[in-house]
Design a protein around this motif. Structure first.
Motif, PDB file in Angstrom:
ATOM      1  N   ALA A   1       0.829  -1.207   0.000  1.00  0.00           N
ATOM      2  CA  ALA A   1       0.000   0.000   0.000  1.00  0.00           C
ATOM      3  C   ALA A   1       0.865   1.260   0.000  1.00  0.00           C
ATOM      4  O   ALA A   1       2.011   1.242   0.447  1.00  0.00           O
ATOM      5  N   ILE A   2       0.288   2.320  -0.545  1.00  0.00           N
ATOM      6  CA  ILE A   2       0.956   3.627  -0.582  1.00  0.00           C
ATOM      7  C   ILE A   2       0.176   4.582   0.325  1.00  0.00           C
ATOM      8  O   ILE A   2      -1.052   4.624   0.267  1.00  0.00           O
ATOM      9  N   VAL A   3       0.882   5.344   1.137  1.00  0.00           N
ATOM     10  CA  VAL A   3       0.230   6.361   1.960  1.00  0.00           C
ATOM     11  C   VAL A   3       0.376   7.705   1.237  1.00  0.00           C
ATOM     12  O   VAL A   3       1.492   8.125   0.948  1.00  0.00           O
ATOM     13  N   ARG A   4      -0.756   8.303   0.903  1.00  0.00           N
ATOM     14  CA  ARG A   4      -0.718   9.613   0.236  1.00  0.00           C
ATOM     15  C   ARG A   4      -0.881  10.695   1.295  1.00  0.00           C
ATOM     16  O   ARG A   4      -1.916  10.775   1.962  1.00  0.00           O
TER      17      ARG A   4
ATOM     18  N   ASP B   1       3.677  10.766  -1.972  1.00  0.00           N
ATOM     19  CA  ASP B   1       3.358   9.357  -1.779  1.00  0.00           C
ATOM     20  C   ASP B   1       4.522   8.642  -1.105  1.00  0.00           C
ATOM     21  O   ASP B   1       5.668   8.797  -1.516  1.00  0.00           O
ATOM     22  N   VAL B   2       4.198   7.861  -0.083  1.00  0.00           N
ATOM     23  CA  VAL B   2       5.233   7.097   0.612  1.00  0.00           C
ATOM     24  C   VAL B   2       4.749   5.647   0.733  1.00  0.00           C
ATOM     25  O   VAL B   2       3.622   5.414   1.159  1.00  0.00           O
TER      26      VAL B   2
ATOM     27  N   LYS C   1       7.767   4.155  10.887  1.00  0.00           N
ATOM     28  CA  LYS C   1       9.181   4.268  11.275  1.00  0.00           C
ATOM     29  C   LYS C   1       9.497   3.424  12.514  1.00  0.00           C
ATOM     30  O   LYS C   1      10.530   2.788  12.588  1.00  0.00           O
ATOM     31  N   ASP C   2       8.609   3.522  13.488  1.00  0.00           N
ATOM     32  CA  ASP C   2       8.879   2.856  14.760  1.00  0.00           C
ATOM     33  C   ASP C   2       7.573   2.837  15.548  1.00  0.00           C
ATOM     34  O   ASP C   2       6.532   3.230  15.032  1.00  0.00           O
ATOM     35  N   VAL C   3       7.645   2.418  16.810  1.00  0.00           N
ATOM     36  CA  VAL C   3       6.459   2.395  17.663  1.00  0.00           C
ATOM     37  C   VAL C   3       5.839   3.798  17.723  1.00  0.00           C
ATOM     38  O   VAL C   3       6.523   4.751  18.108  1.00  0.00           O
ATOM     39  N   PHE C   4       4.593   3.929  17.331  1.00  0.00           N
ATOM     40  CA  PHE C   4       3.872   5.216  17.329  1.00  0.00           C
ATOM     41  C   PHE C   4       4.632   6.331  16.594  1.00  0.00           C
ATOM     42  O   PHE C   4       4.494   7.502  16.939  1.00  0.00           O
ATOM     43  N   THR C   5       5.454   5.958  15.623  1.00  0.00           N
ATOM     44  CA  THR C   5       6.245   6.969  14.898  1.00  0.00           C
ATOM     45  C   THR C   5       6.128   6.737  13.400  1.00  0.00           C
ATOM     46  O   THR C   5       6.327   5.615  12.927  1.00  0.00           O
ATOM     47  N   THR C   6       5.797   7.809  12.673  1.00  0.00           N
ATOM     48  CA  THR C   6       5.626   7.683  11.224  1.00  0.00           C
ATOM     49  C   THR C   6       6.453   8.748  10.506  1.00  0.00           C
ATOM     50  O   THR C   6       7.134   9.556  11.126  1.00  0.00           O
ATOM     51  N   ASP C   7       6.329   8.725   9.190  1.00  0.00           N
ATOM     52  CA  ASP C   7       7.045   9.672   8.342  1.00  0.00           C
ATOM     53  C   ASP C   7       6.357  11.040   8.303  1.00  0.00           C
ATOM     54  O   ASP C   7       6.836  11.969   7.658  1.00  0.00           O
ATOM     55  N   LEU C   8       5.203  11.191   8.953  1.00  0.00           N
ATOM     56  CA  LEU C   8       4.467  12.461   8.919  1.00  0.00           C
ATOM     57  C   LEU C   8       5.272  13.577   9.576  1.00  0.00           C
ATOM     58  O   LEU C   8       5.831  13.396  10.651  1.00  0.00           O
ATOM     59  N   LYS C   9       5.297  14.718   8.899  1.00  0.00           N
ATOM     60  CA  LYS C   9       6.013  15.866   9.453  1.00  0.00           C
ATOM     61  C   LYS C   9       5.006  16.912   9.918  1.00  0.00           C
ATOM     62  O   LYS C   9       3.814  16.832   9.604  1.00  0.00           O
ATOM     63  N   GLN C  10       5.517  17.879  10.659  1.00  0.00           N
ATOM     64  CA  GLN C  10       4.669  18.985  11.129  1.00  0.00           C
ATOM     65  C   GLN C  10       3.846  19.548   9.965  1.00  0.00           C
ATOM     66  O   GLN C  10       4.389  19.827   8.897  1.00  0.00           O
ATOM     67  N   GLY C  11       2.553  19.678  10.181  1.00  0.00           N
ATOM     68  CA  GLY C  11       1.703  20.269   9.144  1.00  0.00           C
ATOM     69  C   GLY C  11       1.246  19.283   8.077  1.00  0.00           C
ATOM     70  O   GLY C  11       0.701  19.697   7.059  1.00  0.00           O
ATOM     71  N   GLU C  12       1.475  17.995   8.306  1.00  0.00           N
ATOM     72  CA  GLU C  12       1.053  17.007   7.308  1.00  0.00           C
ATOM     73  C   GLU C  12      -0.072  16.128   7.845  1.00  0.00           C
ATOM     74  O   GLU C  12      -0.204  15.946   9.061  1.00  0.00           O
ATOM     75  N   LEU C  13      -0.825  15.577   6.898  1.00  0.00           N
ATOM     76  CA  LEU C  13      -1.986  14.772   7.250  1.00  0.00           C
ATOM     77  C   LEU C  13      -2.076  13.623   6.240  1.00  0.00           C
ATOM     78  O   LEU C  13      -1.813  13.826   5.056  1.00  0.00           O
ATOM     79  N   VAL C  14      -2.448  12.442   6.722  1.00  0.00           N
ATOM     80  CA  VAL C  14      -2.698  11.350   5.778  1.00  0.00           C
ATOM     81  C   VAL C  14      -3.989  11.664   5.029  1.00  0.00           C
ATOM     82  O   VAL C  14      -5.019  11.914   5.648  1.00  0.00           O
ATOM     83  N   GLN C  15      -3.913  11.681   3.706  1.00  0.00           N
ATOM     84  CA  GLN C  15      -5.105  11.986   2.907  1.00  0.00           C
ATOM     85  C   GLN C  15      -5.827  10.710   2.493  1.00  0.00           C
ATOM     86  O   GLN C  15      -7.043  10.631   2.583  1.00  0.00           O
TER      87      GLN C  15
END
Lengths: 283, 171
Positions: free
Chosen positions: A133-136, A145-146, A153-167
């Motif tokens: 699956a791809i996360v947009r 797209d990732v 990335k890790d426990v309760f940790t993702t590639d999301l950065k400040q100001g980003e939202l999974v669409q």
């Protein structure tokens, strides 16, 4: 138990959400809230503001594309389980959705929430990693797209950065594959002790392709690649499935907790992998 | 965009069992507490961790655990609680079935069980026993009276099948 104090934002558009999340460091988006609110009550997190994104229609959709299905972040587990497009094209994910927590939680919880929260014991990650699956992700600049495998990335940790939202989550259609999501739980509605998602493509009597995703066996979901390689090109037999289960066990790295010891959980990876493969093949 | 600080009160409107309610709440206030303060004390606080289902209500047609929902999230919504089930002194068929089959002992889980049964029967009026058990898997009964609860929901399904439009129009 009462949540700590926080501010509350009712946005009218996606742009407002992204702008607010970008400038307000400790603000958090609120979707289904069924992990977020318990965490607030336990005072594990103390956000400055909750931004209620539930009213954003542009995050609530299922699109049937040519080679992929796109699932908006706000689609609930109940909808995932009952949506015709998903049932037809991504039945593995439908099956996983049917065993997430309990019916009331499935009425509120969303796929975007599960993916963003990145709980190592969540159900979907096993299927998402098996499905490639791809996360947009949406930010003020647009979308990026990732692959799910590198998004977590890790426990309760993702590639999301400040100001980003999974669409949305974009999932390739795999029509020729048999599937099975097998979850071991000790108590109805609990998180997985071990979760195994399996996709198998047969060529006559031989396994042409197989993907095995494991959840709750380490800090993030993984593929049991060695087990996959062992199975490919071979005719399934009880002995072969046993060996594949053992390979899956070798790559798992669970932690001991209230649900079981490391030794027990590792053994269960073997058992559940074999069962998932067997039940997929029987379909 | 509306922005409320942590000390602001938010004015919300709810329609509970057909009655319009307007209250001012802090953003952190949980729906279950607001409903109880409004007098709907059939909504119970059990585990307070979204496990037990005693706080189950129907929110815009969906069963939810009101201990895991902010009251501000429910602004503008329609809610059904156990107080809204009986009409003109006559019990709802699900309530009747719980009575007839002795589907309760202490009664603490009962409002949540009945509302979850309502939502479940809306989606499946011809359930198997296994489906009923899965349907109420988010509701705990610590008297362990599940057998009679399952029997009650079976009987309720029979009663509702006779006139689903009438019995399932509450929410």
């Amino acid at each position: 138990m009462y949540p700590p104090k926080f501010g509350y934002v009712i946005p009218e558009s996606m742009d407002e959400v992204l702008e607010f999340l970008e400038k307000e460091q400790d603000a958090r988006p609120l979707a289904g809230g069924h992990s977020l609110i318990p965490m607030l009550k336990l005072r594990i997190i103390r956000p400055s503001y909750l931004v209620n994104i539930r009213g954003l229609k542009e995050l609530h959709f299922v699109n049937d594309g040519k080679d992929t299905v796109s699932i908006g972040a706000l689609v609930t587990h109940f909808e995932l389980n009952t949506n015709d497009i998903i049932n037809k094209n991504v039945p593995l994910l439908s099956e996983a959705a049917s065993v997430v927590a309990d019916p009331q939680v499935r009425n509120m919880g969303t796929i975007g929430g599960v993916v963003s929260n990145s709980d190592p014991a969540a159900d979907y990650p096993a299927s998402l990693i098996a499905l490639d699956a791809i996360v947009r992700i949406r930010n003020r600049g647009g979308v990026r797209d990732v692959p799910f495998s590198s998004f977590q990335k890790d426990v309760f940790t993702t590639d999301l950065k400040q100001g980003e939202l999974v669409q949305e989550i974009v999932i390739p259609k795999l029509p020729a594959y048999k599937y099975r999501y097998r979850k071991l739980e000790r108590r109805a509605g609990d998180y997985a002790i071990v979760g195994v998602a399996v996709l198998i493509k047969m060529n006559g009597e031989e396994i042409e392709d197989v993907r095995i995703g494991l959840t709750s066996v380490g800090p993030k979901a993984i593929r049991a690649k060695e087990a996959e390689e062992l199975l490919k090109g071979n005719k399934p037999s009880d002995e072969l499935l046993d060996k594949a289960g053992e390979e899956a066990m070798k790559v798992s790295n669970p932690t001991a907790d209230i649900r079981g010891s490391v030794e027990y959980k590792k053994k269960m990876v073997k058992v559940m992998t074999k069962r998932a493969l067997k039940e997929a093949l029987e379909r | 965009m509306k922005v409320y600080t942590q000390n602001d009160k938010v004015k919300i409107k709810l329609k509970v069992n057909g009655e319009e309610q307007e209250v001012e709440v802090e953003p952190r206030r949980l729906l279950v507490h607001v409903l109880r303060d409004l007098g709907y004390t059939g909504v119970h606080v059990g585990c307070d961790t979204s496990n037990c289902g005693a706080c189950t209500v129907i929110l815009n047609g969906k069963s939810v655990k009101s201990c895991t929902l902010l009251a501000v999230e429910a602004d503008g919504s329609e809610i059904l609680t156990i107080e809204g089930m009986a009409k003109d002194g006559k019990l709802h068929p699900i309530q009747e079935a719980f009575w007839e089959k002795h589907g309760l002992q202490c009664g603490y889980c009962t409002p949540g069980m009945i509302l979850q049964a309502y939502w479940f029967l809306k989606h499946n009026q011809n359930p198997t026993e296994q489906e009923i058990r899965e349907g109420i898997s988010g509701n705990l009964c610590r008297c362990t009276g599940y057998q009679n609860i399952v029997e009650a929901i079976k009987l309720a399904a029979e009663k509702i099948r006779q006139n689903p439009q009438e019995y399932l129009r509450l929410a």
